[in-house]
Design an enzyme around this catalytic site. Structure first.
Site, PDB file in Angstrom:
ATOM      1  N   GLY A   4     -28.573  58.176  52.478  1.00  0.00           N
ATOM      2  CA  GLY A   4     -28.835  59.705  52.795  1.00  0.00           C
ATOM      3  C   GLY A   4     -28.139  60.134  53.751  1.00  0.00           C
ATOM      4  N   GLY A   6     -28.966  63.077  55.325  1.00  0.00           N
ATOM      5  CA  GLY A   6     -29.563  64.350  55.671  1.00  0.00           C
ATOM      6  C   GLY A   6     -29.937  64.007  57.290  1.00  0.00           C
ATOM      7  N   PHE A   7     -31.015  64.623  57.695  1.00  0.00           N
ATOM      8  CA  PHE A   7     -31.327  64.580  59.167  1.00  0.00           C
ATOM      9  C   PHE A   7     -31.632  63.192  59.703  1.00  0.00           C
ATOM     10  CE2 PHE A   7     -32.156  69.115  58.376  1.00  0.00           C
ATOM     11  CZ  PHE A   7     -31.446  69.576  59.329  1.00  0.00           C
ATOM     12  N   VAL A  71     -27.448  56.306  44.767  1.00  0.00           N
ATOM     13  CA  VAL A  71     -28.142  55.237  44.629  1.00  0.00           C
ATOM     14  C   VAL A  71     -29.245  55.434  43.514  1.00  0.00           C
ATOM     15  CG1 VAL A  71     -30.047  53.709  45.939  1.00  0.00           C
ATOM     16  CG2 VAL A  71     -27.761  54.863  46.912  1.00  0.00           C
ATOM     17  N   GLU A 162     -40.856  82.341  54.385  1.00  0.00           N
ATOM     18  CA  GLU A 162     -39.338  82.485  54.802  1.00  0.00           C
ATOM     19  C   GLU A 162     -38.417  83.417  53.771  1.00  0.00           C
ATOM     20  OE1 GLU A 162     -38.368  79.224  58.383  1.00  0.00           O
ATOM     21  OE2 GLU A 162     -38.004  78.730  56.335  1.00  0.00           O
ATOM     22  N   ASP A 292     -38.435  62.471  55.558  1.00  0.00           N
ATOM     23  CA  ASP A 292     -39.148  62.933  54.307  1.00  0.00           C
ATOM     24  C   ASP A 292     -39.762  61.947  53.764  1.00  0.00           C
ATOM     25  OD1 ASP A 292     -38.971  65.623  55.457  1.00  0.00           O
ATOM     26  OD2 ASP A 292     -38.275  66.483  53.555  1.00  0.00           O
ATOM     27  N   ALA A 307     -37.443  68.516  60.100  1.00  0.00           N
ATOM     28  CA  ALA A 307     -36.413  68.192  60.649  1.00  0.00           C
ATOM     29  C   ALA A 307     -36.357  67.048  61.710  1.00  0.00           C
ATOM     30  CB  ALA A 307     -35.219  69.243  60.745  1.00  0.00           C
TER      31      ALA A 307
HETATM   32  C1  LIG Z   1     -36.004  75.464  51.913  1.00  0.00           C
HETATM   33  C2  LIG Z   1     -36.532  74.364  52.990  1.00  0.00           C
HETATM   34  C3  LIG Z   1     -36.835  75.077  54.527  1.00  0.00           C
HETATM   35  C4  LIG Z   1     -37.165  74.219  55.347  1.00  0.00           C
HETATM   36  N1  LIG Z   1     -37.291  74.652  56.816  1.00  0.00           N
HETATM   37  C5  LIG Z   1     -37.445  73.902  57.661  1.00  0.00           C
HETATM   38  C6  LIG Z   1     -37.665  74.373  58.946  1.00  0.00           C
HETATM   39  O1  LIG Z   1     -37.418  75.762  59.216  1.00  0.00           O
HETATM   40  N2  LIG Z   1     -37.980  73.590  60.184  1.00  0.00           N
HETATM   41  C7  LIG Z   1     -38.130  72.107  59.868  1.00  0.00           C
HETATM   42  O2  LIG Z   1     -38.327  71.300  60.903  1.00  0.00           O
HETATM   43  N3  LIG Z   1     -38.004  71.589  58.670  1.00  0.00           N
HETATM   44  C8  LIG Z   1     -37.782  72.700  57.744  1.00  0.00           C
HETATM   45  N4  LIG Z   1     -37.601  71.773  56.330  1.00  0.00           N
HETATM   46  C9  LIG Z   1     -37.721  70.501  56.121  1.00  0.00           C
HETATM   47  C10 LIG Z   1     -36.877  69.598  56.650  1.00  0.00           C
HETATM   48  O3  LIG Z   1     -35.392  70.117  55.943  1.00  0.00           O
HETATM   49  C11 LIG Z   1     -37.055  68.138  56.131  1.00  0.00           C
HETATM   50  O4  LIG Z   1     -38.032  67.867  56.614  1.00  0.00           O
HETATM   51  C12 LIG Z   1     -35.492  67.305  56.455  1.00  0.00           C
HETATM   52  O5  LIG Z   1     -34.413  67.878  55.906  1.00  0.00           O
HETATM   53  C13 LIG Z   1     -35.716  65.885  56.283  1.00  0.00           C
HETATM   54  O6  LIG Z   1     -34.759  65.129  56.480  1.00  0.00           O
HETATM   55  P1  LIG Z   1     -34.373  63.917  55.749  1.00  0.00           P
HETATM   56  O7  LIG Z   1     -33.175  63.311  56.318  1.00  0.00           O
HETATM   57  O8  LIG Z   1     -35.607  63.039  55.611  1.00  0.00           O
HETATM   58  O9  LIG Z   1     -34.114  64.609  54.160  1.00  0.00           O
HETATM   59  P2  LIG Z   1     -32.709  65.365  53.829  1.00  0.00           P
HETATM   60  O10 LIG Z   1     -32.143  66.198  54.840  1.00  0.00           O
HETATM   61  O11 LIG Z   1     -33.461  66.162  52.516  1.00  0.00           O
HETATM   62  O12 LIG Z   1     -31.763  64.487  53.142  1.00  0.00           O
HETATM   63  C14 LIG Z   1     -31.671  63.487  52.395  1.00  0.00           C
HETATM   64  C15 LIG Z   1     -30.122  63.200  51.835  1.00  0.00           C
HETATM   65  O13 LIG Z   1     -30.491  62.151  50.971  1.00  0.00           O
HETATM   66  C16 LIG Z   1     -29.399  62.301  49.889  1.00  0.00           C
HETATM   67  N5  LIG Z   1     -29.962  61.704  48.688  1.00  0.00           N
HETATM   68  C17 LIG Z   1     -31.306  61.724  48.118  1.00  0.00           C
HETATM   69  N6  LIG Z   1     -31.383  60.966  47.020  1.00  0.00           N
HETATM   70  C18 LIG Z   1     -30.190  60.149  47.153  1.00  0.00           C
HETATM   71  C19 LIG Z   1     -29.714  59.220  46.105  1.00  0.00           C
HETATM   72  N7  LIG Z   1     -30.527  58.542  45.115  1.00  0.00           N
HETATM   73  N8  LIG Z   1     -28.615  58.730  46.500  1.00  0.00           N
HETATM   74  C20 LIG Z   1     -27.581  59.221  47.570  1.00  0.00           C
HETATM   75  N9  LIG Z   1     -28.136  60.166  48.236  1.00  0.00           N
HETATM   76  C21 LIG Z   1     -29.270  60.575  48.071  1.00  0.00           C
HETATM   77  C22 LIG Z   1     -29.425  63.630  49.768  1.00  0.00           C
HETATM   78  O14 LIG Z   1     -28.283  64.298  49.034  1.00  0.00           O
HETATM   79  C23 LIG Z   1     -29.562  64.189  51.174  1.00  0.00           C
HETATM   80  O15 LIG Z   1     -28.370  64.498  51.749  1.00  0.00           O
HETATM   81  C24 LIG Z   1     -37.339  72.762  55.254  1.00  0.00           C
HETATM   82  C25 LIG Z   1     -37.132  72.311  54.078  1.00  0.00           C
HETATM   83  C26 LIG Z   1     -36.772  73.051  52.985  1.00  0.00           C
HETATM   84  C27 LIG Z   1     -36.506  72.724  51.566  1.00  0.00           C
END
Ligand SMILES: Cc1cc2nc3c(=O)[nH]c(=O)nc-3n(C[C@H](O)[C@H](O)[C@H](O)COP(=O)(O)OP(=O)(O)OC[C@H]3O[C@@H](n4cnc5c(N)ncnc54)[C@H](O)[C@@H]3O)c2cc1C
Length: 337
Positions: A4, A6-7, A71, A162, A292, A307
């Site tokens: 992943g 993401g953040f 994955v 939002e 998350d 995030a």
């Molecule tokens: C519409 C929306 C608005 C939001 N607004 C806010 C806000 O204003 N402020 C705030 O703090 N938070 C906000 N959030 C929440 C915040 O975006 C999440 O808490 C944060 O992105 C979590 O980070 P993460 O790295 O856990 O997951 P993510 O950022 O979701 O990253 C997960 C990554 O894993 C990858 N992935 C998933 N499954 C697989 C797999 N099987 N194989 C390979 N790769 C995979 C995905 O492609 C992705 O790139 C918002 C969320 C959404 C959906």
């Protein structure tokens, strides 16, 4: 290995960039998505404004390699992950795959509503909104025209609030200019929230402020209301009311991203992976979950899906791995030490 970008995953990778380790970062997309602005892509931002190529971010970081791969399964005992390109072994693993939409088993919701969790979902929703106005422009039946111009958002949390605000601004700004012949009194934006207020978990003053602000934008908010079912023509509420609407937006729930192998680890009811204070999975030293996907309680409450929390967890995991590697290099035994 980090699953992943993401953040949580990206921050873990950045933290390990200066350590004597080889990092493999895997994501099913080749971009990092700034999810907090996804609701704007559904309204007016371009997709590339919130997506940044992972390879550009990692340019000049020699010990972090990226592969574009999905994955499918984790084997924590064999210490391997199974991807669409084959099995890959790891010494340390950070699971940072985020969360996905949860429809609570409500009939029709997965098939007939628009979730807002991925870039393609944001773009699909924007296309639907614009197409609804185009359809309304050539629809002579008033009932069908009103259904095309009615947008129901299920979920009055941060994303629902939002997005509904941005949608009202889009409708009464650019769309009003583009469709001067439409009667904009026929447009409706409705937010449905099961709890007794918007933004559950936020301070009361902010919750009341959000309610007032949405009302001022002409958005109808129905509190204490649950959904019984969704169809392509509208949404049925638990009290029997039917709201004719061709567009239902689903922002009501999320749960942990799932892959095979999750059954070997302890999950919370919303399918997030339970972690210890070190963010390691109980019984699996050196395997971490962050962001998350990770479930951890502080003062009796689960950490929120936000995030900054994901970033801090990514940094905690990388610090812990760097510490373990240093410890091993100093002569102790690997990850369990
Ligand atoms: C519409 C929306 C608005 C939001 N607004 C806010 C806000 O204003 N402020 C705030 O703090 N938070 C906000 N959030 C929440 C915040 O975006 C999440 O808490 C944060 O992105 C979590 O980070 P993460 O790295 O856990 O997951 P993510 O950022 O979701 O990253 C997960 C990554 O894993 C990858 N992935 C998933 N499954 C697989 C797999 N099987 N194989 C390979 N790769 C995979 C995905 O492609 C992705 O790139 C918002 C969320 C959404 C959906």
């Amino acid at each position: 290995m980090i699953v992943g970008a993401g953040f949580a995953g990206l921050w873990a990778a950045r933290g390990l960039a200066l350590s004597p380790v080889d990092v493999l970062l895997i994501d099913r997309n080749n971009y990092h998505l700034f999810l907090p602005l996804l609701y704007q892509v559904a309204a007016e931002l371009e997709a590339e404004d919130i997506a940044c190529p992972v390879r550009s971010i990692l340019r000049g970081v020699p010990n972090v390699k990226f592969i574009l791969s999905e994955v499918r399964r984790i084997d924590p005992d064999a210490r391997e992950v199974e991807t669409d390109g084959g099995r890959i072994p790891f010494d340390y693993l950070v699971l940072a795959a985020g969360s996905t939409s949860h429809f609570f088993g409500i009939p029709g919701a997965p098939e007939h509503s628009f979730p807002l969790k991925t870039l393609s979902e944001g773009v699909a929703l924007r296309n639907r909104i614009l197409r609804s106005f185009e359809r309304a422009a050539r629809e002579s039946d008033p009932g069908r025209r009103i259904a095309a111009l009615t947008f129901v958002i299920v979920g009055g949390g941060a994303t629902g609030v939002e997005f509904s605000g941005a949608l009202a601004e889009l409708i009464h700004g650019p769309l009003r200019k583009d469709f001067p012949f439409l009667d904009f009194r026929e447009t409706r934006v409705v937010v449905i929230e099961a709890k007794d207020g918007l933004l559950p978990g936020m301070p009361d003053t902010l919750r009341r402020y959000a309610l007032k602000k949405l009302a001022r934008k002409g958005i109808e908010v129905r509190l204490g209301t649950t959904v019984r079912g969704v169809t392509e023509n509208g949404i049925r509420l638990e009290d029997g009311t039917f709201i004719p609407s061709e567009t239902t937006v689903w922002t009501a729930g999320v749960r942990g991203e799932t892959f095979g192998g999750n059954e070997r680890v302890t999950l919370s009811p919303d399918r997030r992976v339970k972690v210890m204070p070190s963010l390691e999975l109980p019984g699996y030293p050196g395997i971490f979950a962050a962001g998350d996907l990770a479930y951890f309680e502080e003062a009796g409450k689960p950490l929120p899906l936000m995030a900054p929390v994901a970033i801090q967890m990514g940094e905690t995991a990388d610090g812990r791995i760097a510490g373990c590697v240093q410890y091993a290099a100093d002569g102790a035994l690997g990850p369990a030490a």
